[in-house]
Design a protein around this motif. Structure first.
Motif, PDB file in Angstrom:
ATOM      1  N   GLU A 161      -8.789  -3.798  -4.920  1.00  0.00           N
ATOM      2  CA  GLU A 161      -9.535  -4.603  -5.892  1.00  0.00           C
ATOM      3  C   GLU A 161      -9.224  -6.086  -5.725  1.00  0.00           C
ATOM      4  O   GLU A 161     -10.123  -6.926  -5.807  1.00  0.00           O
ATOM      5  CB  GLU A 161      -9.224  -4.143  -7.316  1.00  0.00           C
ATOM      6  N   VAL A 162      -7.967  -6.423  -5.489  1.00  0.00           N
ATOM      7  CA  VAL A 162      -7.590  -7.824  -5.279  1.00  0.00           C
ATOM      8  C   VAL A 162      -8.256  -8.351  -4.012  1.00  0.00           C
ATOM      9  O   VAL A 162      -8.864  -9.430  -4.017  1.00  0.00           O
ATOM     10  CB  VAL A 162      -6.055  -7.984  -5.197  1.00  0.00           C
ATOM     11  N   LEU A 163      -8.143  -7.606  -2.918  1.00  0.00           N
ATOM     12  CA  LEU A 163      -8.733  -8.048  -1.660  1.00  0.00           C
ATOM     13  C   LEU A 163     -10.259  -8.135  -1.766  1.00  0.00           C
ATOM     14  O   LEU A 163     -10.870  -9.074  -1.251  1.00  0.00           O
ATOM     15  CB  LEU A 163      -8.310  -7.121  -0.522  1.00  0.00           C
ATOM     16  N   LEU A 202      -2.260  -5.705 -10.462  1.00  0.00           N
ATOM     17  CA  LEU A 202      -1.468  -5.333  -9.294  1.00  0.00           C
ATOM     18  C   LEU A 202      -0.005  -5.682  -9.503  1.00  0.00           C
ATOM     19  O   LEU A 202       0.881  -4.900  -9.158  1.00  0.00           O
ATOM     20  CB  LEU A 202      -2.023  -6.023  -8.043  1.00  0.00           C
ATOM     21  N   HIS A 203       0.255  -6.825 -10.094  1.00  0.00           N
ATOM     22  CA  HIS A 203       1.631  -7.252 -10.382  1.00  0.00           C
ATOM     23  C   HIS A 203       2.342  -6.210 -11.262  1.00  0.00           C
ATOM     24  O   HIS A 203       3.469  -5.800 -10.967  1.00  0.00           O
ATOM     25  CB  HIS A 203       1.609  -8.615 -11.075  1.00  0.00           C
ATOM     26  N   ARG A 204       1.670  -5.767 -12.316  1.00  0.00           N
ATOM     27  CA  ARG A 204       2.267  -4.762 -13.207  1.00  0.00           C
ATOM     28  C   ARG A 204       2.521  -3.453 -12.450  1.00  0.00           C
ATOM     29  O   ARG A 204       3.574  -2.829 -12.615  1.00  0.00           O
ATOM     30  CB  ARG A 204       1.368  -4.528 -14.416  1.00  0.00           C
ATOM     31  N   ALA A 205       1.571  -3.033 -11.622  1.00  0.00           N
ATOM     32  CA  ALA A 205       1.729  -1.782 -10.869  1.00  0.00           C
ATOM     33  C   ALA A 205       2.878  -1.879  -9.864  1.00  0.00           C
ATOM     34  O   ALA A 205       3.655  -0.935  -9.705  1.00  0.00           O
ATOM     35  CB  ALA A 205       0.424  -1.430 -10.156  1.00  0.00           C
ATOM     36  N   ILE A 206       2.993  -3.007  -9.200  1.00  0.00           N
ATOM     37  CA  ILE A 206       4.080  -3.198  -8.239  1.00  0.00           C
ATOM     38  C   ILE A 206       5.418  -3.182  -8.954  1.00  0.00           C
ATOM     39  O   ILE A 206       6.378  -2.553  -8.488  1.00  0.00           O
ATOM     40  CB  ILE A 206       3.891  -4.509  -7.445  1.00  0.00           C
ATOM     41  N   THR A 217      -5.445   1.430  -4.927  1.00  0.00           N
ATOM     42  CA  THR A 217      -6.791   0.925  -5.192  1.00  0.00           C
ATOM     43  C   THR A 217      -6.732  -0.454  -5.848  1.00  0.00           C
ATOM     44  O   THR A 217      -7.649  -1.249  -5.680  1.00  0.00           O
ATOM     45  CB  THR A 217      -7.586   1.895  -6.090  1.00  0.00           C
ATOM     46  N   LEU A 218      -5.648  -0.725  -6.588  1.00  0.00           N
ATOM     47  CA  LEU A 218      -5.479  -2.051  -7.190  1.00  0.00           C
ATOM     48  C   LEU A 218      -5.371  -3.124  -6.115  1.00  0.00           C
ATOM     49  O   LEU A 218      -5.866  -4.238  -6.279  1.00  0.00           O
ATOM     50  CB  LEU A 218      -4.249  -2.082  -8.099  1.00  0.00           C
ATOM     51  N   ARG A 231       0.838  -1.206   0.000  1.00  0.00           N
ATOM     52  CA  ARG A 231       0.000   0.000   0.000  1.00  0.00           C
ATOM     53  C   ARG A 231       0.873   1.256   0.000  1.00  0.00           C
ATOM     54  O   ARG A 231       0.625   2.209  -0.728  1.00  0.00           O
ATOM     55  CB  ARG A 231      -0.940  -0.018   1.208  1.00  0.00           C
ATOM     56  N   GLU A 232       1.921   1.234   0.817  1.00  0.00           N
ATOM     57  CA  GLU A 232       2.834   2.376   0.876  1.00  0.00           C
ATOM     58  C   GLU A 232       3.582   2.554  -0.448  1.00  0.00           C
ATOM     59  O   GLU A 232       3.685   3.666  -0.966  1.00  0.00           O
ATOM     60  CB  GLU A 232       3.836   2.164   2.011  1.00  0.00           C
TER      61      GLU A 232
END
Length: 128
Positions: free
Chosen positions: A36-38, A54-58, A32-33, A24-25
């Motif tokens: 969405e997963v949770l 989320l993988h791409r954003a991380i 928000t991604l 999150r940090e």
């Protein structure tokens, strides 16, 4: 979904649950991604698409492993020494819903960690 794809999703969700605060940090406005997963996990929806996003954003934050890049003992047990058990304890805390492959060795925590999907404590299970 094939067994290996199921394992990948399970391991990805385990990573998300175990690293929620750090992710999150790191994600900042893209957190928000994570929600969405949770949310998809809580609703019992397919997790592949939200985990992929989320993988791409991380990865875009500079985390080269993303959601799927961490090794998991089922596939990468590491080095073993004859006569020494590679398992540090006989008990582990595991996902209370069985949705993910997250575990925390019981000797590494006081109270059980909490599941990020349903808010329940992880279950302590004795290993065979």
């Amino acid at each position: 979904m094939s067994s290996s794809a199921d394992d990948l999703v399970s391991d990805g969700l385990a990573h998300v649950c175990g690293e929620t605060d750090r992710l999150r940090e790191d994600l900042g406005g893209a957190a928000t991604l994570l929600d969405e997963v949770l949310g998809a996990a809580r609703a019992g929806r397919d997790l592949r698409e939200p985990l992929d996003a989320l993988h791409r954003a991380i990865r875009a934050t500079g985390d080269v492993l993303g959601v799927y890049g961490g090794s998991h003992p089922r596939r990468d047990p590491g080095a073993a020494v004859a006569g020494l058990s590679p398992v540090p304890t006989e008990s582990a805390h595991v996902c209370p819903s069985g949705l993910c492959s997250r575990y925390v060795w019981a000797d590494r925590v006081g109270e059980a960690p909490v599941c990020e999907v349903n808010g329940r404590p992880l279950l302590r299970q004795r290993l065979p």
